[in-house]
Design a protein around this motif. Structure first.
Motif, PDB file in Angstrom:
ATOM      1  N   PRO A 151      12.638   0.271  10.974  1.00 59.01           N
ATOM      2  CA  PRO A 151      12.850   1.277   9.915  1.00 59.01           C
ATOM      3  C   PRO A 151      11.528   1.796   9.373  1.00 59.01           C
ATOM      4  O   PRO A 151      10.503   1.106   9.437  1.00 59.01           O
ATOM      5  CB  PRO A 151      13.620   0.497   8.846  1.00 59.01           C
ATOM      6  CG  PRO A 151      13.242  -0.931   9.065  1.00 59.01           C
ATOM      7  CD  PRO A 151      13.054  -1.078  10.541  1.00 59.01           C
ATOM      8  N   LEU A 152      11.544   2.996   8.864  1.00 61.19           N
ATOM      9  CA  LEU A 152      10.358   3.553   8.211  1.00 61.19           C
ATOM     10  C   LEU A 152       9.990   2.672   7.026  1.00 61.19           C
ATOM     11  O   LEU A 152      10.827   2.406   6.161  1.00 61.19           O
ATOM     12  CB  LEU A 152      10.639   4.975   7.733  1.00 61.19           C
ATOM     13  CG  LEU A 152       9.548   5.636   6.887  1.00 61.19           C
ATOM     14  CD1 LEU A 152       8.305   5.887   7.733  1.00 61.19           C
ATOM     15  CD2 LEU A 152      10.063   6.938   6.279  1.00 61.19           C
ATOM     16  N   PRO A 153       8.736   2.188   6.968  1.00 60.87           N
ATOM     17  CA  PRO A 153       8.362   1.316   5.840  1.00 60.87           C
ATOM     18  C   PRO A 153       8.490   2.049   4.501  1.00 60.87           C
ATOM     19  O   PRO A 153       8.194   3.239   4.398  1.00 60.87           O
ATOM     20  CB  PRO A 153       6.901   0.978   6.136  1.00 60.87           C
ATOM     21  CG  PRO A 153       6.735   1.200   7.595  1.00 60.87           C
ATOM     22  CD  PRO A 153       7.652   2.325   7.947  1.00 60.87           C
ATOM     23  N   VAL A 154       8.955   1.305   3.514  1.00 59.72           N
ATOM     24  CA  VAL A 154       8.978   1.838   2.154  1.00 59.72           C
ATOM     25  C   VAL A 154       7.590   1.692   1.542  1.00 59.72           C
ATOM     26  O   VAL A 154       6.998   2.642   1.030  1.00 59.72           O
ATOM     27  CB  VAL A 154      10.041   1.107   1.306  1.00 59.72           C
ATOM     28  CG1 VAL A 154       9.989   1.601  -0.144  1.00 59.72           C
ATOM     29  CG2 VAL A 154      11.424   1.327   1.896  1.00 59.72           C
ATOM     30  N   THR A 155       7.057   0.497   1.619  1.00 57.35           N
ATOM     31  CA  THR A 155       5.684   0.231   1.203  1.00 57.35           C
ATOM     32  C   THR A 155       4.876  -0.074   2.446  1.00 57.35           C
ATOM     33  O   THR A 155       5.209  -0.990   3.197  1.00 57.35           O
ATOM     34  CB  THR A 155       5.613  -0.955   0.228  1.00 57.35           C
ATOM     35  OG1 THR A 155       6.403  -0.660  -0.910  1.00 57.35           O
ATOM     36  CG2 THR A 155       4.175  -1.216  -0.192  1.00 57.35           C
ATOM     37  N   GLY A 156       3.843   0.686   2.704  1.00 62.58           N
ATOM     38  CA  GLY A 156       3.090   0.550   3.943  1.00 62.58           C
ATOM     39  C   GLY A 156       2.242  -0.714   3.991  1.00 62.58           C
ATOM     40  O   GLY A 156       2.015  -1.383   2.977  1.00 62.58           O
ATOM     41  N   ASP A 157       1.752  -1.023   5.201  1.00 63.10           N
ATOM     42  CA  ASP A 157       0.926  -2.207   5.422  1.00 63.10           C
ATOM     43  C   ASP A 157      -0.541  -1.964   5.106  1.00 63.10           C
ATOM     44  O   ASP A 157      -1.339  -2.907   5.097  1.00 63.10           O
ATOM     45  CB  ASP A 157       1.028  -2.657   6.884  1.00 63.10           C
ATOM     46  CG  ASP A 157       2.440  -3.061   7.271  1.00 63.10           C
ATOM     47  OD1 ASP A 157       3.193  -3.506   6.381  1.00 63.10           O
ATOM     48  OD2 ASP A 157       2.786  -2.928   8.462  1.00 63.10           O
ATOM     49  N   GLY A 158      -0.933  -0.718   4.911  1.00 64.77           N
ATOM     50  CA  GLY A 158      -2.336  -0.378   4.775  1.00 64.77           C
ATOM     51  C   GLY A 158      -2.919   0.029   6.104  1.00 64.77           C
ATOM     52  O   GLY A 158      -2.417  -0.334   7.181  1.00 64.77           O
ATOM     53  N   ALA A 159      -3.999   0.795   6.063  1.00 68.08           N
ATOM     54  CA  ALA A 159      -4.552   1.397   7.281  1.00 68.08           C
ATOM     55  C   ALA A 159      -5.054   0.350   8.261  1.00 68.08           C
ATOM     56  O   ALA A 159      -4.802   0.435   9.474  1.00 68.08           O
ATOM     57  CB  ALA A 159      -5.667   2.365   6.923  1.00 68.08           C
ATOM     58  N   VAL A 160      -5.794  -0.638   7.808  1.00 69.23           N
ATOM     59  CA  VAL A 160      -6.369  -1.627   8.717  1.00 69.23           C
ATOM     60  C   VAL A 160      -5.274  -2.397   9.439  1.00 69.23           C
ATOM     61  O   VAL A 160      -5.291  -2.554  10.667  1.00 69.23           O
ATOM     62  CB  VAL A 160      -7.317  -2.583   7.963  1.00 69.23           C
ATOM     63  CG1 VAL A 160      -7.692  -3.777   8.842  1.00 69.23           C
ATOM     64  CG2 VAL A 160      -8.580  -1.844   7.534  1.00 69.23           C
ATOM     65  N   MET A 164       0.858  -1.189   0.000  1.00 72.41           N
ATOM     66  CA  MET A 164       0.000   0.000   0.000  1.00 72.41           C
ATOM     67  C   MET A 164       0.891   1.235   0.000  1.00 72.41           C
ATOM     68  O   MET A 164       1.835   1.321   0.772  1.00 72.41           O
ATOM     69  CB  MET A 164      -0.886   0.004   1.253  1.00 72.41           C
ATOM     70  CG  MET A 164      -1.942   1.063   1.241  1.00 72.41           C
ATOM     71  SD  MET A 164      -3.184   0.783  -0.043  1.00 72.41           S
ATOM     72  CE  MET A 164      -3.886  -0.773   0.495  1.00 72.41           C
ATOM     73  N   SER A 165       0.624   2.183  -0.906  1.00 69.59           N
ATOM     74  CA  SER A 165       1.525   3.323  -1.014  1.00 69.59           C
ATOM     75  C   SER A 165       0.842   4.679  -0.948  1.00 69.59           C
ATOM     76  O   SER A 165       1.499   5.673  -0.705  1.00 69.59           O
ATOM     77  CB  SER A 165       2.325   3.230  -2.322  1.00 69.59           C
ATOM     78  OG  SER A 165       1.434   3.207  -3.439  1.00 69.59           O
ATOM     79  N   ASP A 166      -0.461   4.754  -1.164  1.00 73.38           N
ATOM     80  CA  ASP A 166      -1.121   6.059  -1.238  1.00 73.38           C
ATOM     81  C   ASP A 166      -2.476   5.960  -0.547  1.00 73.38           C
ATOM     82  O   ASP A 166      -3.271   5.071  -0.870  1.00 73.38           O
ATOM     83  CB  ASP A 166      -1.311   6.450  -2.705  1.00 73.38           C
ATOM     84  CG  ASP A 166      -1.782   7.902  -2.875  1.00 73.38           C
ATOM     85  OD1 ASP A 166      -2.419   8.425  -1.941  1.00 73.38           O
ATOM     86  OD2 ASP A 166      -1.518   8.483  -3.936  1.00 73.38           O
ATOM     87  N   PRO A 167      -2.771   6.859   0.441  1.00 72.05           N
ATOM     88  CA  PRO A 167      -4.075   6.773   1.114  1.00 72.05           C
ATOM     89  C   PRO A 167      -5.251   6.919   0.161  1.00 72.05           C
ATOM     90  O   PRO A 167      -6.357   6.457   0.471  1.00 72.05           O
ATOM     91  CB  PRO A 167      -4.029   7.926   2.129  1.00 72.05           C
ATOM     92  CG  PRO A 167      -2.898   8.797   1.715  1.00 72.05           C
ATOM     93  CD  PRO A 167      -1.926   7.923   1.006  1.00 72.05           C
TER      94      PRO A 167
END
Length: 475
Positions: A49-58, A1-4
């Motif tokens: 570390p700061l995620p490069v690709t996020g896990d998603g909001a949930v 996940m990369s963009d809200p």
């Protein structure tokens, strides 16, 4: 996940995660340890570390809730007696969620008429609750410290104006030190506010007639005469170790006689006005020039919440307004721009949880809660006096009982170290939470039951645990 933006059709799902867990968590507070040190290892799960690709909001919120419900200090529960910390009423929690949901820009009327009108309403309701004149101006702040900054900034403007100086535009350069007088009950937040305002933390002078810090009115009277009344008096309503208070009406008389500014620190003690049993402690507050209090103490709303009231709202405008920025609108009647009446520019809608809880429980509900806490604190004092190994060190006046562990056979010179060790053991144990302080040179406990969940059974448990751990550390 990369963009809200990718989650815009599922924006409510993370909120559902929190809502799903909230009921069980809140119910568990009755029996949870206040702090479970074995769960501190969960704090490492926050790191990395700061995620490069996020896990998603949930997924992110599920992880936060898992870590938080395990590793948090559960200060919303009924046995957190450290400092003076209330919980959050059910209505206040929901109001705070609403504030985050709506995410209002609360500083200016054009940005959010909703937030502005809500703040205007709750300030009026709070004045009614505390018995302050409706004519007082006011502003919500993040804390009592920032409420002090607001009130004392008005006092600073008033004081500098007597020298013909507009301190808002010119600053303090060339002016003498502003005299600030108080009793020995003064709280460090007042000094911090003076530090922030450039007046100097240690310029405040105290006038005390005993080692408990009670005010010496004659000495303060003489000091006011020496400065020709160009001074600020800080009156303290509810001291943090004992709940003791200055004689507000007597200090109001001094301020009136000398033409001084009277500022009242009512961080939690202002709530004494709610009960006929303690209203005499607040008598004279209505004569003050500025009054401050905390919401996240006895009002039981979420952090961060404070309020500052000033007899003449024009002082707030002079101290914080007139920015000279063309794009910022002027106030017009109820279309108030609260960012020009206090120290913040960017402000969240902290009026919403206050509105929700006052609408939910009303004047009578808060009076009942305050009186229940008065009963709980008095019961704690009685338990301490009845225990052979505990010593009550001051009368219980409000919501604080000041005592120490004093078993037979321990000499006076060893009691401070013993109580310090007991304080550490109590916090590590986690069943109840009450740290130590210093009162009249002694290491003491000063638990403050101001959480809406707290009952007499909770302070009975406190006494049992203190005595149990005290016996262990004394061996």
């Amino acid at each position: 996940m990369s963009d809200p933006l990718d989650e815009r059709d599922r924006a409510g799902d993370p909120l559902a995660v929190v809502a799903r867990e909230a009921g069980a968590y809140l119910e568990s507070l009755r029996e949870r340890l206040v702090h479970d040190g074995t769960k501190d290892a969960l704090l490492d799960d926050l790191d990395g570390p700061l995620p490069v690709t996020g896990d998603g909001a949930v997924a992110a919120v599920q992880e936060l809730v898992r870590i938080g419900t395990g590793a948090a200090t559960h200060s919303s529960g009924p046995r957190f007696f450290h400092f003076v910390v209330g919980g959050s009423t059910p209505a206040a929690i929901a109001g705070d969620w609403t504030a985050s949901l709506l995410d209002q820009v609360a500083g200016m009327w054009p940005a959010s008429p909703l937030a502005t009108r809500a703040e205007t309403v709750v300030l009026r309701w709070l004045k009614e609750l505390f018995g302050l004149p409706e004519s007082f101006g006011g502003v919500l702040t993040p804390s009592a410290t920032l409420a002090h900054v607001a009130g004392l900034a008005c006092a600073r403007y008033w004081w500098a104006d007597k020298y013909g100086v507009d301190v808002t535009s010119r600053g303090l350069a060339g002016l003498p030190v502003m005299p600030v007088f108080s009793s020995g009950l003064v709280h460090v937040s007042t000094r911090k506010a003076l530090q922030i305002l450039g007046c100097g933390r240690d310029t405040l002078r105290t006038f005390a007639r005993d080692d408990a810090g009670r005010v010496d009115l004659d000495a303060m009277d003489a000091a006011l005469a020496r400065v020709g009344g160009r001074a600020v008096i800080v009156a303290n309503l509810g001291e943090v170790n004992t709940g003791d208070s200055d004689p507000i009406a007597d200090l109001a008389d001094l301020a009136e006689r000398h033409g001084a500014w009277l500022h009242v620190d009512g961080a939690f003690g202002l709530f004494a006005a709610l009960s006929p049993r303690t209203a005499h402690l607040a008598r004279g507050v209505e004569r003050a020039d500025s009054v401050t209090a905390d919401g996240h103490k006895w009002l039981n709303v979420p952090y961060e919440s404070g309020f500052s009231f000033v007899r003449d709202q024009a002082w707030l405008s002079r101290a914080f307004g007139a920015w000279g920025a063309a794009y910022l609108p002027d106030a017009d009647g109820e279309r108030v721009n609260y960012n020009m009446l206090g120290p913040e520019s960017s402000r969240r809608a902290r009026a919403l949880p206050i509105w929700a809880t006052l609408r939910a429980y009303g004047r009578d509900g808060y009076r009942e809660m305050v009186e229940r806490h008065l009963d709980v604190a008095a019961h704690l004092g009685e338990l301490v006096e009845a225990a052979p190994d505990l010593e009550l060190l001051a009368p219980v006046q409000l919501c604080i009982a000041c005592f120490r562990f004093r078993p037979d056979g321990v000499p006076e010179e060893r009691l401070d170290a013993l109580n310090a060790r007991l304080g550490e053991a109590l916090l590590a144990d986690g069943r109840v939470y009450a740290g130590t302080s210093t009162y009249r040179g002694m290491t003491v406990f000063r638990p403050a039951p101001v959480n809406w969940r707290t009952t007499k059974a909770d302070v009975e448990r406190l006494v049992d645990v203190v005595r149990e751990l005290g016996a262990a550390v004394a061996d």
